[in-house]
Design a protein around this motif. Structure first.
Motif, short mmCIF file in Angstrom:
data_model
loop_
_atom_site.label_atom_id
_atom_site.label_comp_id
_atom_site.label_asym_id
_atom_site.label_seq_id
_atom_site.Cartn_x
_atom_site.Cartn_y
_atom_site.Cartn_z
N ALA A 138 -25.47 48.86 -102.99
CA ALA A 138 -26.19 50.13 -102.84
C ALA A 138 -27.65 50.00 -103.23
N GLY A 139 -28.04 48.84 -103.74
CA GLY A 139 -29.41 48.66 -104.18
C GLY A 139 -30.34 48.30 -103.04
N ASP A 140 -31.47 47.71 -103.40
CA ASP A 140 -32.51 47.35 -102.45
C ASP A 140 -32.01 46.28 -101.48
N PRO A 141 -32.01 46.53 -100.18
CA PRO A 141 -31.54 45.51 -99.24
C PRO A 141 -32.43 44.28 -99.21
N GLY A 142 -33.66 44.41 -99.68
CA GLY A 142 -34.55 43.25 -99.74
C GLY A 142 -34.62 42.62 -101.11
N TRP A 143 -33.56 42.78 -101.90
CA TRP A 143 -33.55 42.30 -103.29
C TRP A 143 -33.90 40.81 -103.39
N TRP A 144 -33.53 40.03 -102.38
CA TRP A 144 -33.70 38.58 -102.42
C TRP A 144 -35.15 38.14 -102.25
N ARG A 145 -36.01 39.02 -101.75
CA ARG A 145 -37.38 38.62 -101.43
C ARG A 145 -38.18 38.22 -102.66
N GLN A 146 -37.91 38.84 -103.80
CA GLN A 146 -38.65 38.52 -105.02
C GLN A 146 -37.71 38.13 -106.15
N ALA A 147 -36.52 37.65 -105.80
CA ALA A 147 -35.49 37.41 -106.80
C ALA A 147 -35.69 36.11 -107.57
N VAL A 148 -35.17 36.08 -108.78
CA VAL A 148 -35.00 34.84 -109.53
C VAL A 148 -33.52 34.47 -109.40
N VAL A 149 -33.28 33.33 -108.78
CA VAL A 149 -31.92 32.90 -108.47
C VAL A 149 -31.58 31.67 -109.31
N TYR A 150 -30.44 31.72 -109.97
CA TYR A 150 -30.01 30.66 -110.89
C TYR A 150 -28.92 29.83 -110.21
N GLN A 151 -29.16 28.54 -110.02
CA GLN A 151 -28.17 27.69 -109.37
C GLN A 151 -27.18 27.15 -110.39
N ILE A 152 -25.90 27.34 -110.07
CA ILE A 152 -24.81 26.78 -110.87
C ILE A 152 -24.15 25.65 -110.08
N TYR A 153 -24.08 24.48 -110.69
CA TYR A 153 -23.27 23.39 -110.17
C TYR A 153 -21.94 23.48 -110.90
N PRO A 154 -20.91 24.08 -110.28
CA PRO A 154 -19.73 24.55 -111.04
C PRO A 154 -19.06 23.50 -111.92
N ARG A 155 -18.96 22.27 -111.46
CA ARG A 155 -18.25 21.25 -112.22
C ARG A 155 -18.97 20.84 -113.49
N SER A 156 -20.22 21.26 -113.63
CA SER A 156 -21.00 20.84 -114.79
C SER A 156 -21.60 22.00 -115.58
N PHE A 157 -21.15 23.21 -115.33
CA PHE A 157 -21.72 24.36 -116.03
C PHE A 157 -20.96 24.67 -117.30
N ALA A 158 -19.67 24.97 -117.20
CA ALA A 158 -18.85 25.27 -118.37
C ALA A 158 -17.39 25.08 -118.01
N ASP A 159 -16.64 24.48 -118.94
CA ASP A 159 -15.23 24.14 -118.72
C ASP A 159 -14.36 25.08 -119.53
N GLY A 160 -13.57 25.90 -118.82
CA GLY A 160 -12.74 26.88 -119.51
C GLY A 160 -11.37 26.38 -119.89
#
Length: 569
Positions: free
Chosen positions: A26-48
């Protein structure tokens, strides 16, 4: 609905989506234009679950870390079932989760946990190639030459008297031949590892199945896709194939009718995808990984296609102010015709971490993506830390979106010393150990100072962590207000208040300084030189390191301020 039926049925009536999905959309459809995006490499982020491999449970347990950091979105690298021939980019099933990483139910929990904190989710899509364990490739192996099953991939008869020679002398980008022979004598194409057979995008079945995959994840609440090797899907393969020498450069393919790379007809695929994306409200976003010249990048970022494309130019730049000014100017200009926004990135899962690159002798070379055997990469770790903070603050002040790689917020350097027997990257093995591969930037993160895996999980980690990880651990940095972790938190919080959609004006300064002003009076200045430079009159808002005497900007430092300065012509 059974899992099998659910996986095969594309539902795009988003009104039936869960409440948290509707709220996020429901938010801004252009949210990605100025976003800060954090990349997760799943196998090396956190082990549950304590098996040494990062998983969805581990990511869910660290969602508050992401929220406190202040990111707008998470990009999650492949989490699909995979033999890990290429770190998960060999996909067995595009509509499931690797059991070692979690379940679809856990994926839904993660989407909700992110959405309720105002964080969107982008997932990796790998459309150029599958895994050799994918059910369609297994069916192709079981079928005969010329069968519909084989037509989903790129099979060819061999050369020589009995077809014993490959159809061409092409080399895989990971080293070794780009063709592998199957038991009945035919050969299949793989421009990456042999476990990654290339799809045949001339086959309508391939088109239809990827549309099902996109809808499957869109209906589960995913907000967008990062498209792997977006410039390589369509291919022109005449009866007599060109030689490897004819193919040309292996990194930038600048022609629109190349046999393998950056062909104009690839954008017909993305137009199909855009029609599906636009059925969601707001539309799903996508960002292309396309290693193409800047002028060719515009097509991938077009609103009729994927909408955004990675700009890796700063990642490849030296510590040089003129390079930075030129790259920023060129990419902002290129973004205008497509109506997109550009992206800024310094590190990811494929390159040497920039805290190390900027600490190399001579200031660091962004083209040193993979370290050669025997390389001792960090000659000045303090210099690398100062410069990596400075360029991060510079990038966060620019118009467009910034992509941050996991561990960057901890200032992690590259792990260069990994025993050969512990390495996992296909590049290391296929190139005979000449290049050390990408394992060094994929070592599991240190969350705590103590423990067998520095808090990554209750037991060990799938790649060895060095002892010096303790000083970079998140809990250690939490206690220090001057840590890189707190630096990122403050920078992202302030950026959220300052960022505007407008462009920038370059400011007249010393040639060793990169300075610009945003429309709201926000000024960023970075000193690339070796001597302090005088700041203009105004209010310093935030700096990547201590200022000198209150009005001098030290070398290797960026400051944000409100100031009245002379604008260059």
């Amino acid at each position: 609905m059974s899992p099998a039926t659910e996986k095969d049925h594309p539902v795009t009536d988003v009104k039936s989506a869960p409440a948290h999905v509707l709220a996020a959309r429901a938010g801004d459809p252009g949210w990605w234009r100025q976003a800060v995006v954090y990349q997760i490499y799943p196998r090396s982020f956190a082990d549950g679950n304590g098996d040494g491999i990062g998983d969805l449970a581990g990511i869910i347990s660290r969602v508050d870390h992401l929220a406190e950091l202040g990111v707008d979105a998470v990009w999650m690298s492949p989490f699909y079932p995979s033999a890990l021939a290429d770190g998960g980019y060999d996909v067995d099933d595009y509509r499931d989760v690797d059991p070692r990483i979690g379940t679809l139910d856990q994926f839904d929990v993660l989407v909700e946990a992110l959405h309720v904190r105002g964080i969107r989710l982008i997932i990796d899509l790998v459309p150029n190639h599958s895994s050799d364990r994918h059910e369609w490739f297994q069916a192709a192996l079981a079928a005969k030459a010329g069968s519909p099953e084989r037509d989903r991939f790129i099979f060819r008869d061999g050369l020589g008297e009995n077809g014993e020679l490959p159809p061409s002398d092409w080399r895989s980008l990971f080293g070794g031949p780009a063709w592998t022979r199957v038991p009945d004598g035919q050969w299949y194409l793989h421009i990456f590892a042999k476990e990654q057979p290339d799809w045949n995008w001339a086959n309508p079945e391939v088109h239809a199945d990827f549309l099902r995959t996109l809808a499957f994840w869109g209906d589960r609440g995913v907000d967008g896709f990062r498209v792997d090797v977006a410039n390589a899907l369509t291919k022109r393969l005449p009866e007599v194939l060109p030689s490897q020498a004819d193919l040309g450069d292996e990194t930038l393919y600048a022609v629109g009718d190349h046999w393998l790379w950056d062909r104009d007809d690839v954008h017909d695929i993305y137009a199909e995808w855009r029609a599906l994306f636009d059925r969601y409200d707001p539309p799903l976003m996508a960002v292309a990984e396309a290693w193409v010249p800047a002028e060719r990048r515009v097509r991938y970022a077009d609103a009729a296609g994927l909408g955004q494309a990675f700009n890796f130019d700063l990642l490849r730049a030296d510590w040089d102010p003129e390079q930075f000014r030129t790259i920023v100017s060129d990419n902002l200009a290129l973004a205008e015709p497509s109506g997109s926004s550009t992206t800024w990135v310094f590190s990811n899962h494929d390159v040497v971490r920039h805290a190390t690159r900027y600490g190399l002798a001579g200031g660091g070379d962004g083209n040193d993506w993979l370290l050669s055997r025997g390389t001792e990469p960090v000659e000045d770790r303090d210099l690398g830390a100062r410069r990596s903070r400075a360029v991060t603050l510079l990038a966060l002040a620019l118009p467009g979106s910034t992509y941050v790689y996991q561990g960057e917020e901890l200032g992690l350097p590259e792990v260069a010393t990994i025993p050969d027997e512990a390495r996992q990257d296909v590049v290391f093995f296929r190139k005979g150990g000449i290049e050390m591969g990408r394992d060094g930037c994929r070592v599991p993160l240190p969350w705590s100072e103590h423990g067998t895996s520095f808090g990554f999980g209750p037991n060990g980690a799938h790649l060895p962590q060095p002892a010096w990880f303790a000083e970079y651990a998140a809990d250690v940095q939490e206690k220090s207000p001057d840590s890189t972790l707190h630096f990122y938190r403050r920078a992202l919080s302030l950026r959220r208040r300052l960022q505007t959609t407008g462009t920038l004006e370059w400011l007249t300064t010393d040639s060793t300084v990169v300075a610009f002003r945003r429309p709201n009076g926000w000024v960023s200045m970075t000193n690339f030189g070796t001597e302090p430079t005088v700041l203009p009159e105004g209010e310093p808002l935030f700096a990547s390191g201590p200022l000198t005497d209150g009005n001098l900007l030290p070398p290797d430092t960026t400051v944000w301020l409100r100031a009245v300065v002379q604008v260059s012509a």
